[in-house]
Design an enzyme around this catalytic site. Sequence first.
Site, PDB file in Angstrom:
ATOM      1  N   CYS A  71      18.820  -3.462  -6.954  1.00  0.00           N
ATOM      2  CA  CYS A  71      17.457  -3.917  -6.695  1.00  0.00           C
ATOM      3  C   CYS A  71      17.168  -3.905  -5.196  1.00  0.00           C
ATOM      4  O   CYS A  71      17.844  -4.579  -4.423  1.00  0.00           O
ATOM      5  CB  CYS A  71      17.267  -5.331  -7.240  1.00  0.00           C
ATOM      6  SG  CYS A  71      15.670  -6.054  -6.805  1.00  0.00           S
ATOM      7  N   LYS A 130      18.593 -11.240 -19.420  1.00  0.00           N
ATOM      8  CA  LYS A 130      18.835 -12.352 -18.498  1.00  0.00           C
ATOM      9  C   LYS A 130      19.455 -13.562 -19.208  1.00  0.00           C
ATOM     10  O   LYS A 130      19.051 -13.914 -20.320  1.00  0.00           O
ATOM     11  CB  LYS A 130      17.536 -12.782 -17.826  1.00  0.00           C
ATOM     12  CG  LYS A 130      16.812 -11.668 -17.090  1.00  0.00           C
ATOM     13  CD  LYS A 130      15.505 -12.187 -16.506  1.00  0.00           C
ATOM     14  CE  LYS A 130      14.664 -11.059 -15.952  1.00  0.00           C
ATOM     15  NZ  LYS A 130      13.921 -10.327 -17.000  1.00  0.00           N
ATOM     16  N   VAL A 147      15.064 -11.275  -9.418  1.00  0.00           N
ATOM     17  CA  VAL A 147      15.959 -11.422  -8.284  1.00  0.00           C
ATOM     18  C   VAL A 147      15.246 -10.862  -7.054  1.00  0.00           C
ATOM     19  O   VAL A 147      14.350 -10.018  -7.193  1.00  0.00           O
ATOM     20  CB  VAL A 147      17.302 -10.682  -8.510  1.00  0.00           C
ATOM     21  CG1 VAL A 147      18.090 -11.305  -9.635  1.00  0.00           C
ATOM     22  CG2 VAL A 147      17.099  -9.180  -8.752  1.00  0.00           C
ATOM     23  N   GLU A 195      11.805 -14.983  -4.271  1.00  0.00           N
ATOM     24  CA  GLU A 195      10.935 -14.007  -3.610  1.00  0.00           C
ATOM     25  C   GLU A 195      11.581 -13.575  -2.290  1.00  0.00           C
ATOM     26  O   GLU A 195      11.900 -14.393  -1.436  1.00  0.00           O
ATOM     27  CB  GLU A 195       9.509 -14.518  -3.379  1.00  0.00           C
ATOM     28  CG  GLU A 195       8.763 -14.870  -4.651  1.00  0.00           C
ATOM     29  CD  GLU A 195       8.523 -13.659  -5.552  1.00  0.00           C
ATOM     30  OE1 GLU A 195       8.421 -12.527  -5.047  1.00  0.00           O
ATOM     31  OE2 GLU A 195       8.440 -13.854  -6.776  1.00  0.00           O
ATOM     32  N   SER A 196      11.765 -12.267  -2.147  1.00  0.00           N
ATOM     33  CA  SER A 196      12.603 -11.735  -1.067  1.00  0.00           C
ATOM     34  C   SER A 196      12.116 -12.098   0.328  1.00  0.00           C
ATOM     35  O   SER A 196      12.921 -12.473   1.200  1.00  0.00           O
ATOM     36  CB  SER A 196      12.722 -10.209  -1.195  1.00  0.00           C
ATOM     37  OG  SER A 196      11.455  -9.575  -1.070  1.00  0.00           O
TER      38      SER A 196
END
Length: 239
Positions: free
Chosen positions: A28, A55, A68, A81-82
């Site tokens: 990802c 999941k 993720v 949240e990245s």
Amino acid sequence: MNEKHLGKGSTNPPLSKGKLRLYSMRFCPYAQRAHLVLDAKKIPHDVVNIKLSDKPDWYFERNPLGKVPAIEMESGDCIYESLIIADYLDEKYPQRLLHPKDPIQKAKDRILVEHFSKIPTNVYKLFHGSDIDPLDDILTDLDLFEKELTLRATRFFGGDVPGMLDYVIWPWFERIDAFKIVAPEKFVIPSERYKKLKEWKETMKEDDAVKVTYIKPEIHVQFFNSYKSGNANYDILVK
């Protein structure tokens, strides 16, 4: 980091004392952002990989969205949240600050991140079909970054070393060579048009944090093909 991805019926391993927990998926690009920040700042952490197509029920207690990346602290607090994770880590762990200290420059870099967010969307359209060919839009957005790197006249967007902007856009540049393999007739990037970005891309590969998570194009292609077939092989890298 290359451990088996956990799915339904699994048990979440206990947290490691003195470490953050990063919930990830090895292929990802958004999760890779969190990896890069953690590794660049040398923050002690462990990694639990999540099988996104199946999941575990317990994961929704950490991230109700089921996506993720997410990070969990020893206190049990979780954030996800990245970009939110990246900002949190840079503020919480001040060693090697990745955001510019100048508020104006930080804001300008944020604007560039917003511009970049259109590229993954258009790449998805390119590979999954669209009434309008999005390649021109992708190239136009890349032009902005080529121009910006030229204006800054530095090795990285962050200066002499990579900064936050470098790390949060890197995952998609890592995958460019894989995109070319998967769809050479669709994903045509004129190299002469992006000389600065090409140099930047090769220099980024030598960064210590990038080396930790870097995956060869051929392996990205293997995962992409398995995902496209409806049977994503998350554990290609598990030994």
